[in-house]
Design an enzyme around this catalytic site. Structure first.
Site, PDB file in Angstrom:
ATOM      1  N   LYS B 183       0.846  -1.202   0.000  1.00 33.71           N
ATOM      2  CA  LYS B 183       0.000   0.000   0.000  1.00 33.71           C
ATOM      3  C   LYS B 183       0.876   1.244   0.000  1.00 33.71           C
ATOM      4  O   LYS B 183       1.573   1.522   0.960  1.00 33.71           O
ATOM      5  CB  LYS B 183      -0.908   0.053   1.223  1.00 33.71           C
ATOM      6  CG  LYS B 183      -1.933   1.186   1.107  1.00 33.71           C
ATOM      7  CD  LYS B 183      -2.613   1.523   2.405  1.00 33.71           C
ATOM      8  CE  LYS B 183      -1.861   2.528   3.227  1.00 33.71           C
ATOM      9  NZ  LYS B 183      -1.786   3.887   2.636  1.00 33.71           N
ATOM     10  N   GLY B 235       7.308   4.478   8.359  1.00 29.52           N
ATOM     11  CA  GLY B 235       6.419   5.588   8.688  1.00 29.52           C
ATOM     12  C   GLY B 235       6.691   6.089  10.086  1.00 29.52           C
ATOM     13  O   GLY B 235       7.801   5.954  10.599  1.00 29.52           O
ATOM     14  N   SER B 236       5.661   6.605  10.716  1.00 32.45           N
ATOM     15  CA  SER B 236       5.866   7.248  12.015  1.00 32.45           C
ATOM     16  C   SER B 236       6.014   6.223  13.131  1.00 32.45           C
ATOM     17  O   SER B 236       5.521   5.095  13.053  1.00 32.45           O
ATOM     18  CB  SER B 236       4.687   8.164  12.334  1.00 32.45           C
ATOM     19  OG  SER B 236       3.550   7.391  12.658  1.00 32.45           O
ATOM     20  N   THR B 237       6.688   6.639  14.205  1.00 32.30           N
ATOM     21  CA  THR B 237       6.846   5.778  15.371  1.00 32.30           C
ATOM     22  C   THR B 237       5.495   5.477  16.014  1.00 32.30           C
ATOM     23  O   THR B 237       5.252   4.356  16.469  1.00 32.30           O
ATOM     24  CB  THR B 237       7.816   6.431  16.369  1.00 32.30           C
ATOM     25  OG1 THR B 237       9.136   6.394  15.801  1.00 32.30           O
ATOM     26  CG2 THR B 237       7.841   5.702  17.700  1.00 32.30           C
ATOM     27  N   GLY B 240       3.948   2.822  14.034  1.00 32.25           N
ATOM     28  CA  GLY B 240       4.770   1.625  14.234  1.00 32.25           C
ATOM     29  C   GLY B 240       4.412   0.905  15.523  1.00 32.25           C
ATOM     30  O   GLY B 240       4.330  -0.329  15.566  1.00 32.25           O
ATOM     31  N   GLU B 257      10.443   0.578  10.160  1.00 32.74           N
ATOM     32  CA  GLU B 257      11.446   1.622   9.921  1.00 32.74           C
ATOM     33  C   GLU B 257      10.746   2.933  10.210  1.00 32.74           C
ATOM     34  O   GLU B 257       9.912   3.376   9.441  1.00 32.74           O
ATOM     35  CB  GLU B 257      11.952   1.515   8.486  1.00 32.74           C
ATOM     36  CG  GLU B 257      13.325   2.113   8.302  1.00 32.74           C
ATOM     37  CD  GLU B 257      13.253   3.597   8.058  1.00 32.74           C
ATOM     38  OE1 GLU B 257      13.253   4.348   9.065  1.00 32.74           O
ATOM     39  OE2 GLU B 257      13.186   4.012   6.903  1.00 32.74           O
ATOM     40  N   CYS B 291      13.319  10.472   7.356  1.00 34.22           N
ATOM     41  CA  CYS B 291      13.337   9.954   8.721  1.00 34.22           C
ATOM     42  C   CYS B 291      14.733  10.028   9.333  1.00 34.22           C
ATOM     43  O   CYS B 291      14.883  10.182  10.536  1.00 34.22           O
ATOM     44  CB  CYS B 291      12.817   8.525   8.751  1.00 34.22           C
ATOM     45  SG  CYS B 291      13.536   7.495   7.478  1.00 34.22           S
ATOM     46  N   GLU B 388      10.112  14.736  15.988  1.00 33.43           N
ATOM     47  CA  GLU B 388      10.445  14.737  14.580  1.00 33.43           C
ATOM     48  C   GLU B 388       9.578  15.765  13.860  1.00 33.43           C
ATOM     49  O   GLU B 388       8.352  15.670  13.869  1.00 33.43           O
ATOM     50  CB  GLU B 388      10.199  13.339  14.003  1.00 33.43           C
ATOM     51  CG  GLU B 388      10.661  13.194  12.579  1.00 33.43           C
ATOM     52  CD  GLU B 388      10.530  11.754  12.081  1.00 33.43           C
ATOM     53  OE1 GLU B 388       9.530  11.103  12.395  1.00 33.43           O
ATOM     54  OE2 GLU B 388      11.449  11.304  11.378  1.00 33.43           O
TER      55      GLU B 388
END
Lengths: 296, 481
Positions: B183, B235-237, B240, B257, B291, B388
């Site tokens: 996706k 993507g974002s933490t 995640g 990641e 990132c 971030e």
């Protein structure tokens, strides 16, 4: 004077926790009764609390840089020395394993031998892991580029419930190889070999705090370790067969700070005789890649 | 001295045909999506580029079923040498159609054409070429003599490097014998859909790669699908962590990641000219939407003023504007939502007492833009030093001793990358050892290569992508004795 024939009363050991190189009782003051496989009284073990778990994590964090910073050769020597001391305590381990696991003396001998040999096998890995798991990368440009494995940090280890010594060694030794420090929660109902192992570690050259040993109820202590924000990784082997907790619940707790999770191999505890692997070491390492330009 | 002026040097958009609407690519065919279609927008102009299908749970189910069939019947049993040839083909086709992909990436993402042309697309092609060669050599990779694929990989990628992240995900998955449902990000689906067209040219068997578009719910449905054996997410933490929770207690494997807040550490003996270029590349590359961006500059106190002033001078020369212009250095922010996030965090930086400097470069009237910005007087406790930002915003902190630099670099929960600038070799090596980060760039920054593993420590995620290490997450170790 008349001599009596009263048999000598043996001196029993007080089983305590092992935190930061010391042997404290649980701060909660609690103990719980340990029985042999046949159901007879064996000992009262310390019933670790949430606070004990936190103290153990703090001790592990403090000890980790020193252990990781030791040379790989030195870590190998220190771990090998542990195997020497295990051999010296063989009889005690055989007795503990036979009584706790309800196996024959012959089987207990086999399990203890396997545990000691396994410790030796892992000790030999310290200065080889980076060579086998790291490599130079031929990038398309004028750069030096090297990938090496490093320890993840502080690792919580839930020791297997059934295999009280061989299982314990199988999940503890590989974590130490790369330079992690450990908080290990022993088998709930068979904690005595773990306590004896902590006495071995205390008299070895393993620095205090590198291995911390808790005894107690898995369902009570494990969630705190799984959720602890200063624990970097967790081995969930001991969640199998533990009352009142599943490895999936603990893995979900561990997601809060993205702990590295080593799941149990199956849904019931297996035979630990054939389980040593490089993978068990690498599960608790991080790959670091360093770049530098080349030029005259 | 008068400034050199640059004449416009626009890349032509006519090299690529954009359809008015796109379906889902499932089992080798474009099909309708069941959800209400979404629109993808050119962030430099705010013009709608195309309508894009949205996959719902039933569509995800069809895609996973197609991937499963293809894995069991075609791709899994296929000899590695044959899989390799498909991947080599894909690499070649990407190179052949590189201009088309670069233009489409810039239109959909807003990044400068110079970057999509020189970095994103060639690196994506190189990634396929690298992993192609592994497909028939897996027994040499160090994961046993007979390593096996997991099965079906569900992959969710971000909008900052749409095609490159696709390559990072698909190439190792296919090389190892897994099949894929991927996706792309909601705001940047077009190069993934053009890649589906490329796969038809490559005659990749149907179902080996399926591309489903949509937003968060589509990604979540894919990750949760019982037929997915392996999850790979960039993507974002925050997302995640959700994924790690969702797959807890299952036998799914995951590579995550996630975010970063890299320290770029400059010592007083650094080669300052190179360091300035490295700092600029570190945080203004791809509008800072990276990132591993070097978003925290740690500069030794004795040279802090000099470095900061020279940095501002250099930033004043950056050209911000039309991403399709070959002279543009900094393009558009990818979306209104991202621009909002950058704006919010920079406002927090000012409110918390840091000193803001922003380049006075002209910005276009329409589109999403943010001028290169530097904060000084930043402390480690400020939000702009911990969170971030994912934008062209640099926070400058200072240090006196190496120990202080190490402590400040490692104090945050992230651990993706780090930079070290010094001419002293022994200091480079000691600092590299001390960084709790997966990638350390010494006297360089933001270098990427298919052979070089990439991925984080701590809350920057786990697993590695790239290199020999990038095979491991897609393999089950196996040995025949």
């Amino acid at each position: 004077m008349s001599s009596t024939t009263t048999p000598r009363l043996d001196v029993r050991k007080t089983y305590k926790l092992f935190v930061g190189g010391k042997f404290p009782r649980s701060e909660s003051g609690r103990t719980y009764e340990i029985t042999t496989a046949e159901g007879t009284f064996a000992a009262n073990a310390a019933l670790a609390s949430r606070k004990d778990a936190r103290d153990a994590v703090r001790a592990a964090r403090a000890a980790q840089p020193g252990w990781a910073g030791a040379t790989a050769y030195n870590r190998g020597q220190v771990l090998y020395r542990v195997a020497e001391l295990l051999e010296g305590r063989r009889a005690q381990f055989v007795g503990d394993v036979a009584a706790g696991e309800g196996v024959s003396a012959k089987k207990a001998e086999e399990l203890v031998s396997a545990a000691i040999d396994r410790w030796v096998w892992y000790a030999g890995w310290t200065d080889k892991v980076a060579q086998v798991a790291g490599n130079a990368n031929p990038v398309a440009g004028p750069y030096f580029n090297l990938s090496v494995p490093e320890p993840t940090g502080v690792v919580a280890v839930l020791a297997p419930q059934a295999s009280s010594l061989l299982g314990l060694v199988s999940v503890l030794a590989p974590v130490l190889v790369s330079g992690n420090s450990v908080v290990v929660l022993s088998s709930q109902d068979r904690p005595l070999p773990a306590v004896t192992l902590s006495e071995v570690l205390a008299t070895s050259d393993v620095p205090g705090g590198v291995v911390n040993v808790l005894t107690g109820r898995t369902a009570e202590v494990a969630p705190h370790l799984a959720a602890h924000m200063d624990v970097n990784a967790i081995d969930l082997a001991g969640a199998l067969g533990a009352d009142g907790i599943t490895w999936g619940e603990l893995e979900a707790d561990a997601a809060e700070n993205l702990k590295r999770v080593r799941r149990p191999a199956g849904e019931t505890e297996g035979d630990w005789l054939d389980t040593q692997s490089l993978e068990a070491i690498l599960a608790f390492t991080e790959t670091k890649t360093v770049w530098h330009p080349k030029g005259m | 001295m008068s400034k050199f002026e640059y004449a416009p040097a626009p890349e032509s958009a006519s090299v690529v045909d954009i359809d008015s609407s796109y379906g889902l690519f499932i089992d080798g065919e474009f099909v309708e999506g069941s959800g209400a279609a979404m629109k993808t927008v050119n962030p430099a102009t705010e013009e709608v580029l195309a309508d894009v299908a949205v996959a719902d749970e039933a569509d995800v189910d069809r895609a996973v079923a197609a991937a499963r069939r293809a894995q069991e019947q075609v791709w899994g049993p296929m000899p590695g040498a044959e899989r390799a040839k498909y991947l080599f083909r894909i690499a070649r086709l990407l190179a052949e159609r590189s201009r088309e992909f670069a233009v489409l990436e810039t239109l959909d993402n807003g990044k400068p054409i110079r970057e999509s042309r020189d970095v994103d697309v060639p690196t994506a092609a190189a990634h396929f070429f690298y992993y192609a060669g592994w497909a028939d050599k897996l027994s040499y990779a160090g994961y046993g003599s007979e390593p096996r694929p997991h099965g079906v990989a569900g992959q969710v990628i971000p909008w900052n490097f749409p095609l490159l992240m696709l390559a990072w995900k698909i190439a190792p998955a296919l090389a190892t014998g897994n099949t894929v449902v991927l996706k792309p990000a909601e705001t940047t689906p077009l190069t993934a859909l053009l890649f589906a067209d490329l796969l038809r040219q490559a005659e990749l068997p149907p179902g080996v790669v399926n591309i489903i578009t949509g937003a968060g719910p589509t990604g979540s449905a894919l990750v949760r699908h019982a037929g997915v054996d392996k999850v790979a997410f960039t993507g974002s933490t925050a997302v995640g962590k959700q994924i790690a929770k969702q797959i807890a207690g299952t036998r799914k494997h995951a590579t995550l990641e996630l975010g970063g807040k890299a320290a770029n550490i400059v010592f007083d003996d650094a080669p300052v000219d190179q360091a300035i270029e490295g700092i600029v590349n570190g945080i203004y590359f791809n509008q800072g939407q990276v990132c591993c961006a070097g978003s925290r500059l740690l500069v030794q106190e004795s040279i802090a003023e000099e470095v900061t002033e020279r940095l501002k001078g250099r930033l004043s020369t950056l050209r911000v504007g039309d991403p399709m212009d070959k002279n543009t250095d900094v393009g558009a922010i990818n979306s209104a939502a991202q621009l909002e996030r950058i704006t919010t965090l920079t406002q927090a930086g000012q409110a918390e007492g840091a000193t803001r400097w922003t380049s006075d470069c002209p910005l276009p009237e329409t589109g999403y833009w943010f001028a290169p910005t530097v904060f000084t007087d930043v402390s480690s406790a400020h939000r702009i030093a911990r969170e971030e930002i994912f934008g062209p915003v640099l926070s400058v902190l200072t240090f006196r001793t190496p120990a202080e630099a190490i402590a400040k670099a490692n104090t945050i929960p992230y651990g993706l990358s780090a930079g070290i600038w010094t001419e002293k070799g022994s200091r480079i090596l000691a600092m590299a050892d001390a960084m709790r980060a997966g990638v350390v760039w010494a006297n360089t920054f933001n270098r990427f290569d298919p052979t070089s593993p990439f991925g984080g420590y701590k809350e920057s995620g786990y697993g590695r992508e790239g290199g020999r290490h990038g095979l491991a997450p897609y393999l089950v170790e196996g040995t025949v004795r």
